[in-house]
Design a protein around this motif. Structure first.
Motif, short mmCIF file in Angstrom:
data_model
loop_
_atom_site.label_atom_id
_atom_site.label_comp_id
_atom_site.label_asym_id
_atom_site.label_seq_id
_atom_site.Cartn_x
_atom_site.Cartn_y
_atom_site.Cartn_z
N ALA A 194 33.52 76.97 29.51
CA ALA A 194 33.35 77.25 30.93
C ALA A 194 32.01 76.73 31.43
O ALA A 194 31.92 76.15 32.53
CB ALA A 194 33.45 78.75 31.17
N ARG A 197 32.22 72.99 31.90
CA ARG A 197 32.92 72.61 33.14
C ARG A 197 32.01 72.78 34.35
O ARG A 197 32.01 71.93 35.27
CB ARG A 197 34.18 73.47 33.31
CG ARG A 197 35.31 73.12 32.34
CD ARG A 197 36.60 73.78 32.75
NE ARG A 197 36.52 75.23 32.76
CZ ARG A 197 36.78 76.00 31.71
NH1 ARG A 197 37.13 75.44 30.56
NH2 ARG A 197 36.69 77.30 31.79
N LEU A 198 31.24 73.83 34.38
CA LEU A 198 30.35 74.07 35.51
C LEU A 198 29.26 73.00 35.59
O LEU A 198 28.89 72.56 36.68
CB LEU A 198 29.69 75.45 35.38
CG LEU A 198 30.62 76.66 35.57
CD1 LEU A 198 29.92 77.93 35.09
CD2 LEU A 198 31.02 76.79 37.03
N GLU A 201 29.89 69.06 37.11
CA GLU A 201 29.85 68.69 38.53
C GLU A 201 28.44 68.28 38.93
O GLU A 201 27.50 69.09 38.81
CB GLU A 201 30.32 69.87 39.40
CG GLU A 201 30.36 69.54 40.88
CD GLU A 201 30.81 70.72 41.73
OE1 GLU A 201 30.57 70.69 42.95
OE2 GLU A 201 31.39 71.67 41.15
N GLY A 270 24.81 77.01 42.02
CA GLY A 270 26.27 77.04 41.89
C GLY A 270 26.69 77.26 40.44
O GLY A 270 27.65 77.99 40.16
N VAL A 271 25.98 76.62 39.52
CA VAL A 271 26.25 76.82 38.09
C VAL A 271 26.01 78.28 37.72
O VAL A 271 26.83 78.91 37.02
CB VAL A 271 25.37 75.89 37.23
CG1 VAL A 271 25.48 76.27 35.76
CG2 VAL A 271 25.78 74.43 37.43
N ARG A 273 26.02 80.97 39.64
CA ARG A 273 27.04 81.86 40.22
C ARG A 273 28.34 81.78 39.42
O ARG A 273 28.97 82.80 39.12
CB ARG A 273 27.30 81.49 41.69
CG ARG A 273 26.22 81.97 42.65
CD ARG A 273 26.69 81.87 44.09
NE ARG A 273 26.94 80.47 44.45
CZ ARG A 273 26.04 79.67 44.98
NH1 ARG A 273 24.81 80.10 45.20
NH2 ARG A 273 26.34 78.42 45.29
N GLY A 274 28.74 80.56 39.09
CA GLY A 274 29.95 80.41 38.30
C GLY A 274 29.82 81.01 36.92
O GLY A 274 30.77 81.63 36.41
N TRP A 275 28.66 80.85 36.31
CA TRP A 275 28.41 81.38 34.96
C TRP A 275 28.47 82.91 34.96
O TRP A 275 28.98 83.52 34.03
CB TRP A 275 27.06 80.88 34.47
CG TRP A 275 26.70 81.25 33.06
CD1 TRP A 275 25.55 81.87 32.66
CD2 TRP A 275 27.43 81.00 31.86
NE1 TRP A 275 25.53 82.01 31.29
CE2 TRP A 275 26.68 81.49 30.77
CE3 TRP A 275 28.66 80.39 31.60
CZ2 TRP A 275 27.11 81.41 29.45
CZ3 TRP A 275 29.10 80.30 30.28
CH2 TRP A 275 28.34 80.81 29.22
N ASP A 277 30.30 84.69 36.71
CA ASP A 277 31.69 85.11 36.90
C ASP A 277 32.56 84.88 35.66
O ASP A 277 33.71 85.34 35.62
CB ASP A 277 32.32 84.37 38.09
CG ASP A 277 31.72 84.80 39.42
OD1 ASP A 277 31.18 85.92 39.48
OD2 ASP A 277 31.78 84.02 40.39
N VAL A 278 32.03 84.15 34.69
CA VAL A 278 32.83 83.87 33.49
C VAL A 278 33.01 85.15 32.69
O VAL A 278 32.10 85.97 32.56
CB VAL A 278 32.12 82.80 32.61
CG1 VAL A 278 32.86 82.59 31.30
CG2 VAL A 278 32.04 81.48 33.37
#
Length: 282
Positions: A194, A197-198, A201, A270-271, A273-275, A277-278
């Motif tokens: 995950a 993938r983050l 981008e 952004g990374v 925030r996404g991290w 949520d993993v």
């Protein structure tokens, strides 16, 4: 010697507040615990492993039947506090004592998830123990897994990520069993995938300006890609947001274009925030 925590003169918790103990358990080191036979048998699926039979008695003590057990007083004290739902923090049971208490509970037919709710002190203390940076969180996860204590294993699995896969020894693997080992390995793999993938981008580009054209922005993107590649290979499955941010800070500080800096920070945030949520647990 009579236990200070379980004797005829203490105030037992509800619903045994006004009910006198009807049995005595004598430990291997000859400490006497006054208990309610009904409490122990109803918390067990095997009538407390058939303890309360004539074959287990060793005599009478003030008209109460005394039952002999092979456990010592330290372990039995922890077991009885769990079964009565009372606090044992005053006795400061260490991890090994709690581990032995878990073994004893299962021996007497008590299901841990039924005897130790998630809001209990001992459950909270074990999770806090696993969360401490200088402790071996894998030991707590392994303990929970070895007893199929799903709720505790889930809560501790995130902290167990501190231990790299290469450091999970054969003994721990066997003790936790193939199912919980596989779930922990998959958690390691899924979180690292995950993060990859983050990081893949790239930051956004802005329109050309007199001070920053597309060539300079390509250089900024490459610099981001180098750090992202490093993190993909080196970041642990429990990497903190601070650790990730720090890795990018030096690159961002070296970028002269303010708009490129803004875009880089936006991508890093952004990374993060996404991290966050993993999924963190098995």
């Amino acid at each position: 010697m009579t236990s200070t925590a379980f004797n005829p003169n203490i105030h037992f918790p509800y619903p045994y507040t006004d009910i006198h103990p009807d049995s005595i358990i004598q430990t291997s080191d000859e400490v006497l615990f006054h208990v309610h036979r009904d409490r122990l048998q109803t918390r067990s699926r095997t009538a407390f492993d058939g303890l309360f039979t004539d074959n287990s008695t060793v005599g009478l003590n003030r008209s109460l039947v005394v039952f002999l057990v092979p456990e010592d007083a330290t372990v039995m004290n922890c077991v009885l506090h769990i079964l009565y739902g009372t606090s044992s923090r005053i006795y400061c049971p260490d991890f090994e004592t709690i581990a032995q208490a878990f073994e004893t509970l299962q021996k007497y037919g008590c299901r841990l998830s039924e005897c130790i709710p998630q809001d209990s002190e001992i459950f909270t203390d074990l999770v806090c123990h696993a969360a401490e940076p200088n402790t071996d969180a894998l030991k707590v996860y392994t303990l929970a897994a070895s007893h199929d204590f799903e709720e505790l294993a889930v809560q501790c699995s995130y902290y167990a990520l501190r231990i790299p896969i290469s450091r999970i020894d054969e003994g721990s693997s066997i003790m936790m069993g193939p199912l919980y080992l596989l779930r922990l390995l998959r958690l390691h793999a899924s979180r690292r995938a995950a993060l990859h993938r983050l990081l893949m981008e790239p930051p956004e580009r802005h329109e050309d300006t007199p001070f920053c054209n597309w060539r300079r922005q390509i250089g900024t993107t490459r610099a981001y890609g180098l750090i992202a590649g490093y993190l993909t290979w080196e970041a642990p499955a429990d990497a903190s947001a601070t650790w990730i941010t720090t890795a990018f800070e030096r690159v961002i500080q070296c970028v002269e274009c303010p708009r490129c800096q803004i875009n880089l920070w936006a991508r890093v945030l952004g990374v993060i925030r996404g991290w966050n949520d993993v999924k963190k647990t098995i």
